[in-house]
Design an enzyme around this catalytic site. Structure first.
Site, PDB file in Angstrom:
ATOM      1  N   PHE A   1      -5.765  25.085-129.687  1.00  0.00           N
ATOM      2  CA  PHE A   1      -5.316  23.716-129.463  1.00  0.00           C
ATOM      3  C   PHE A   1      -6.586  22.889-129.325  1.00  0.00           C
ATOM      4  CE2 PHE A   1      -1.019  22.290-127.607  1.00  0.00           C
ATOM      5  CZ  PHE A   1      -0.308  22.954-128.580  1.00  0.00           C
TER       6      PHE A   1
ATOM      7  N   GLN B   1      -2.284   8.890-123.886  1.00  0.00           N
ATOM      8  CA  GLN B   1      -2.647   9.760-125.001  1.00  0.00           C
ATOM      9  C   GLN B   1      -1.750   9.465-126.203  1.00  0.00           C
ATOM     10  OE1 GLN B   1      -2.050  14.301-125.129  1.00  0.00           O
ATOM     11  NE2 GLN B   1      -4.243  13.948-124.947  1.00  0.00           N
TER      12      GLN B   1
ATOM     13  N   HIS C   1      -0.577  10.823-129.686  1.00  0.00           N
ATOM     14  CA  HIS C   1      -0.562  12.098-130.412  1.00  0.00           C
ATOM     15  C   HIS C   1      -0.729  11.807-131.893  1.00  0.00           C
ATOM     16  CE1 HIS C   1       0.502  16.081-131.754  1.00  0.00           C
ATOM     17  NE2 HIS C   1       0.494  16.485-130.492  1.00  0.00           N
TER      18      HIS C   1
ATOM     19  N   LEU D   1       7.788  14.440-132.157  1.00  0.00           N
ATOM     20  CA  LEU D   1       6.518  15.173-132.184  1.00  0.00           C
ATOM     21  C   LEU D   1       6.498  16.279-133.234  1.00  0.00           C
ATOM     22  CD1 LEU D   1       3.824  15.511-130.514  1.00  0.00           C
ATOM     23  CD2 LEU D   1       4.950  17.485-129.528  1.00  0.00           C
TER      24      LEU D   1
ATOM     25  N   GLU E   1       0.891  19.938-132.121  1.00  0.00           N
ATOM     26  CA  GLU E   1      -0.483  20.267-132.469  1.00  0.00           C
ATOM     27  C   GLU E   1      -0.590  21.725-132.932  1.00  0.00           C
ATOM     28  OE1 GLU E   1      -3.190  18.481-129.919  1.00  0.00           O
ATOM     29  OE2 GLU E   1      -4.594  20.151-129.914  1.00  0.00           O
TER      30      GLU E   1
ATOM     31  N   ARG F   1      -7.329  15.015-129.490  1.00  0.00           N
ATOM     32  CA  ARG F   1      -6.266  14.153-130.017  1.00  0.00           C
ATOM     33  C   ARG F   1      -6.687  12.703-130.194  1.00  0.00           C
ATOM     34  NH1 ARG F   1      -1.199  16.593-126.524  1.00  0.00           N
ATOM     35  NH2 ARG F   1      -1.207  18.556-127.666  1.00  0.00           N
TER      36      ARG F   1
ATOM     37  N   HIS G   1       2.194   9.400-126.522  1.00  0.00           N
ATOM     38  CA  HIS G   1       2.669  10.742-126.194  1.00  0.00           C
ATOM     39  C   HIS G   1       2.679  11.037-124.703  1.00  0.00           C
ATOM     40  CE1 HIS G   1       3.526  14.914-126.780  1.00  0.00           C
ATOM     41  NE2 HIS G   1       2.351  15.337-126.375  1.00  0.00           N
TER      42      HIS G   1
ATOM     43  N   ARG H   1      -6.167  14.200-121.730  1.00  0.00           N
ATOM     44  CA  ARG H   1      -5.854  15.578-121.369  1.00  0.00           C
ATOM     45  C   ARG H   1      -5.900  16.488-122.572  1.00  0.00           C
ATOM     46  NH1 ARG H   1      -0.827  17.936-122.868  1.00  0.00           N
ATOM     47  NH2 ARG H   1       0.622  16.309-123.496  1.00  0.00           N
TER      48      ARG H   1
HETATM   49  C1  LIG Z   1       7.702  15.971-127.415  1.00  0.00           C
HETATM   50  C2  LIG Z   1       6.737  16.474-126.376  1.00  0.00           C
HETATM   51  C3  LIG Z   1       6.070  17.668-126.555  1.00  0.00           C
HETATM   52  C4  LIG Z   1       5.175  18.126-125.599  1.00  0.00           C
HETATM   53  N1  LIG Z   1       4.508  19.299-125.829  1.00  0.00           N
HETATM   54  C5  LIG Z   1       3.680  19.773-124.872  1.00  0.00           C
HETATM   55  C6  LIG Z   1       3.032  21.022-125.039  1.00  0.00           C
HETATM   56  O1  LIG Z   1       3.189  21.722-126.042  1.00  0.00           O
HETATM   57  N2  LIG Z   1       2.217  21.452-124.054  1.00  0.00           N
HETATM   58  C7  LIG Z   1       2.011  20.741-122.913  1.00  0.00           C
HETATM   59  O2  LIG Z   1       1.272  21.190-122.040  1.00  0.00           O
HETATM   60  N3  LIG Z   1       2.625  19.563-122.738  1.00  0.00           N
HETATM   61  C8  LIG Z   1       3.458  19.066-123.678  1.00  0.00           C
HETATM   62  N4  LIG Z   1       4.077  17.864-123.477  1.00  0.00           N
HETATM   63  C9  LIG Z   1       3.967  17.196-122.188  1.00  0.00           C
HETATM   64  C10 LIG Z   1       4.828  17.927-121.160  1.00  0.00           C
HETATM   65  O3  LIG Z   1       5.940  18.489-121.790  1.00  0.00           O
HETATM   66  C11 LIG Z   1       5.312  16.993-120.071  1.00  0.00           C
HETATM   67  O4  LIG Z   1       4.248  16.281-119.516  1.00  0.00           O
HETATM   68  C12 LIG Z   1       5.985  17.783-118.958  1.00  0.00           C
HETATM   69  O5  LIG Z   1       6.953  18.667-119.464  1.00  0.00           O
HETATM   70  C13 LIG Z   1       6.616  16.838-117.947  1.00  0.00           C
HETATM   71  O6  LIG Z   1       7.326  17.586-117.017  1.00  0.00           O
HETATM   72  P1  LIG Z   1       7.836  16.922-115.681  1.00  0.00           P
HETATM   73  O7  LIG Z   1       8.528  17.993-114.923  1.00  0.00           O
HETATM   74  O8  LIG Z   1       6.717  16.215-115.028  1.00  0.00           O
HETATM   75  O9  LIG Z   1       8.861  15.789-116.143  1.00  0.00           O
HETATM   76  P2  LIG Z   1      10.154  15.818-117.088  1.00  0.00           P
HETATM   77  O10 LIG Z   1      10.361  17.107-117.754  1.00  0.00           O
HETATM   78  O11 LIG Z   1      10.055  14.601-117.922  1.00  0.00           O
HETATM   79  O12 LIG Z   1      11.339  15.636-116.047  1.00  0.00           O
HETATM   80  C14 LIG Z   1      11.547  14.447-115.344  1.00  0.00           C
HETATM   81  C15 LIG Z   1      12.784  14.630-114.488  1.00  0.00           C
HETATM   82  O13 LIG Z   1      12.898  13.528-113.603  1.00  0.00           O
HETATM   83  C16 LIG Z   1      14.235  13.093-113.550  1.00  0.00           C
HETATM   84  N5  LIG Z   1      14.209  11.684-113.152  1.00  0.00           N
HETATM   85  C17 LIG Z   1      13.383  10.709-113.610  1.00  0.00           C
HETATM   86  N6  LIG Z   1      13.628   9.555-112.975  1.00  0.00           N
HETATM   87  C18 LIG Z   1      14.621   9.804-112.081  1.00  0.00           C
HETATM   88  C19 LIG Z   1      15.312   9.017-111.120  1.00  0.00           C
HETATM   89  N7  LIG Z   1      15.017   7.727-110.933  1.00  0.00           N
HETATM   90  N8  LIG Z   1      16.300   9.599-110.405  1.00  0.00           N
HETATM   91  C20 LIG Z   1      16.620  10.910-110.579  1.00  0.00           C
HETATM   92  N9  LIG Z   1      15.976  11.698-111.465  1.00  0.00           N
HETATM   93  C21 LIG Z   1      14.994  11.157-112.195  1.00  0.00           C
HETATM   94  C22 LIG Z   1      14.793  13.370-114.918  1.00  0.00           C
HETATM   95  O14 LIG Z   1      16.190  13.521-114.866  1.00  0.00           O
HETATM   96  C23 LIG Z   1      14.088  14.690-115.251  1.00  0.00           C
HETATM   97  O15 LIG Z   1      14.838  15.771-114.737  1.00  0.00           O
HETATM   98  C24 LIG Z   1       4.967  17.377-124.429  1.00  0.00           C
HETATM   99  C25 LIG Z   1       5.646  16.193-124.236  1.00  0.00           C
HETATM  100  C26 LIG Z   1       6.492  15.727-125.210  1.00  0.00           C
HETATM  101  C27 LIG Z   1       7.160  14.395-124.992  1.00  0.00           C
END
Ligand SMILES: Cc1cc2nc3c(=O)[nH]c(=O)nc-3n(C[C@H](O)[C@H](O)[C@H](O)COP(=O)(O)OP(=O)(O)OC[C@H]3O[C@@H](n4cnc5c(N)ncnc54)[C@H](O)[C@@H]3O)c2cc1C
Length: 575
Positions: free
Chosen positions: A118, A238, A240, A250, A253, A286, A351, A386
């Site tokens: 990566f 960031q 992408h 997406l 990568e 990136r 992204h 990142r």
């Molecule tokens: C398409 C895509 C591909 C990616 N690929 C990679 C990768 O290959 N490798 C990598 O390291 N990272 C990757 N990332 C980044 C990474 O996936 C995310 O940063 C990470 O998964 C975020 O996890 P999280 O638990 O912080 O939030 P999320 O998974 O976004 O979860 C947020 C949660 O908060 C809840 N929520 C939000 N607001 C409220 C509210 N007001 N009240 C109640 N609930 C709420 C939602 O319901 C959800 O459950 C990718 C991101 C994207 C968009």
């Protein structure tokens, strides 16, 4: 009124991992999520998660120190170095823990967890499960939570889904719980707790062209910000390089990590023509690839002045089917291109937000009882940029850390302050009045405001930034912020009211967009993901500092805070 010792807001990777840690420490925990946990954006992550396992022959010398150094260098020296080292030291343990819980990682021929290259590492360090890594990680964590939700001798685990947190209960600077809108019943309720952990994910939806799910609105960052918690380094976004033209879905990568080429309209691997990408080519960082793609398109070597080609054909059918089946499905479904036979049209897209809710290395914020982890938080391990694969890692490492520190805080007696019961009723009544007040608005259509916000951010706060356009963007966002006060809603009532939901989300969108664009204008240098054409170099003398934004009614008030540089000296980087 409900009570749980700790409330975790967010059912993504960070939230569920924090909840498991709290449960392990016998603390009664509730997870509140506005969507079913399995619909969190984490489920969409494709490419993989970093850990210095050393399973690839080219990476056998890998170590947490090398991983931390790459992270700090990738961050353009804005990451806090001890926090980055903690991330990489815990990485092998946390990834193996996920493996033992059941994640079906892709394998090397001798059965070890496979690793792919990566950007920013120079050799393969990213563990993956085909191109569905986030999907399997999230399902596995959810299964663990369900296990303890159903039969738990240790603590208690409750999951409330389709319930939206709209505010915090903060009294005399201490957090005592959250205000929750039950979307299905329409009820407004308070959950009292000794501590709250926000794991609410990213804010991609303040832009039009983004890889983020519709739920990633930034409201979860705006809520603590309105309540007095500062936002750190939010100007750093960031972009992408490879998102699908048209929808900005997406194209991981991993596709380039597996050997995919980026081609211009002359069929040339144009990254060779730029000093900063000629060595690492498609797996250069990136921000560099996204900028060089934008230059290429701007100079007329793109297709329809909008996109370039991601060519996987030379990888062959077998490898595409084995390693990138999700990419193939998406390309076939959304642009009717089978990557086995034709190149995929791609363009850079928003992204990831490197910044977020300011926390220290334990996940604690400056407000006692309030913690944050995952994409909504900013420890900071990503600094100004990142590395791909470090974000999912952050969710499980710092999710566990935040869970552990909140547990310790509660077991040590919490803030020690016993709030007057009245504050909960007052908070609930204020929220009810605020939401019902939104039904008596003026004549502004929230959907128009959202469209204008997205196009402003796409045009004025994008890959290349400069003073004049940023100022134009700021004026527009201030105008939208004022217009938002007069929005009109078509449906009233609190049950399943999507109109109200999107209006609330829009409030969060606007607040976070303002913090971002004003932070971008304030930082007069180029660093990591922020490229200022009017200040094209990094300026450590003036700007090697974190940005802190505090809420004020007429826009953010900015301060600076020190960066932890205790391990490595900043080295120069070419832009
Ligand atoms: C398409 C895509 C591909 C990616 N690929 C990679 C990768 O290959 N490798 C990598 O390291 N990272 C990757 N990332 C980044 C990474 O996936 C995310 O940063 C990470 O998964 C975020 O996890 P999280 O638990 O912080 O939030 P999320 O998974 O976004 O979860 C947020 C949660 O908060 C809840 N929520 C939000 N607001 C409220 C509210 N007001 N009240 C109640 N609930 C709420 C939602 O319901 C959800 O459950 C990718 C991101 C994207 C968009």
């Amino acid at each position: 009124m409900r009570y749980h010792q700790v409330v975790v807001v967010g059912g993504g990777l960070a939230g569920l991992r924090a909840a498991l840690e709290l449960n392990k420490r016998n603390v009664k925990v509730a997870v509140v999520s506005k969507v079913h946990p399995l619909r969190s954006h984490s489920v969409e992550a494709q490419g993989g998660i970093n850990a210095s396992l050393g399973n690839h022959p080219r990476g056998s010398h890998d170590s947490p120190e090398l991983h931390a150094f790459d992270t700090v260098k990738g961050s353009d020296y804005l990451a806090d170095q001890k926090a980055a080292l903690r991330l990489t030291e815990d990485a092998p343990k946390r990834v193996r823990e996920m493996e033992h819980w059941g994640v079906p990682f892709s394998r090397t021929p001798d059965g070890k967890i496979a690793q792919r290259p990566f950007g920013g590492a120079g050799f393969p360090r990213t563990c993956f499960a085909s191109d569905k890594t986030g999907h399997v990680l999230l399902h596995t964590l959810f299964e663990q939570c369900v296990k303890y939700e159903q039969a738990s001798e240790r603590g208690e685990m409750v999951i409330y889904d389709e319930q939206i947190v709209t505010g915090l209960v903060v009294d005399e600077g201490v957090c005592h719980g959250v205000i929750v809108w039950n979307f299905q019943t329409g009820e407004i309720d308070v959950i009292k707790s000794e501590a709250v952990i926000f794991a609410t994910g990213g804010a991609g939806r303040i832009f039009g062209k983004t890889t983020n799910a519709l739920v990633s609105t930034g409201l979860g960052m705006a809520i603590p910000y309105w309540g007095g918690v500062p936002i750190k380094d939010f100007e750093f976004v960031q972009f992408h390089p490879t998102t699908l033209f048209g929808t900005n879905i997406l194209m991981t990568e991993g596709a380039r990590g597996e050997g995919g080429f980026l081609l211009n309209n002359e069929g040339e691997r144009f990254l060779a023509n730029y000093d900063d990408s000629s060595k690492a080519m498609e797996v250069a960082p990136r921000d560099i690839v996204a900028r060089n793609m934008t230059r290429e398109i701007d100079e007329g070597r793109g297709f329809e002045d909008e996109y370039l080609h991601l060519d996987l054909r030379h990888l062959g059918r077998e490898k595409i089917l084995e390693r990138l089946p999700g990419i193939r499905d998406l390309a076939m479904k959304f642009v009717h291109v089978d990557p086995i036979e034709a190149p995929i049209p791609v363009q850079p897209g928003m992204h990831y937000t490197m910044g977020g809710i300011d926390t220290d290395e334990t996940g604690a914020s400056r407000v006692p009882g309030f913690y944050a982890a995952g994409e909504c938080g900013c420890v900071s391990v990503h600094g100004a940029n990142r590395l791909g694969g470090n974000s999912m890692l952050e969710t499980i490492v710092y999710g566990a850390i935040a869970g552990d520190s909140a547990a310790q805080f509660v077991l040590d007696g919490g803030s020690g302050k016993v709030p007057d019961e009245k504050i909960f009723d007052d908070a609930k009544n204020r929220e009810l009045a605020r939401l019902e007040g939104m039904f008596n608005g003026g004549n502004e259509n929230p959907a128009d405001i959202k469209d204008e916000l997205e196009s402003t951010m796409n045009r004025k706060c994008w890959v290349f930034r400069e003073e004049n356009t940023l100022q134009e963007g700021i004026e527009k966002i201030e105008e939208l912020r004022e217009r938002y006060k007069n929005i009109t809603l078509n449906s009233s009532g609190l049950r399943l009211n999507f109109d109200l939901l999107w209006a609330l989300e829009l409030g969060g969108n606007l607040t976070m967009a303002e913090v971002m664009i004003k932070g971008a204008a304030r930082r007069k240098e180029s660093r990591g993901s922020q490229f200022r054409t009017d200040y094209p170099t990094r300026d450590d003398a003036k700007w090697l500092e974190h940005t802190l934004a505090y809420y004020a009614q007429d826009g953010p008030r900015f301060e600076a805070s020190d960066v932890d540089l205790s391990i490595w000296e900043p080295k120069e980087r070419k832009y």
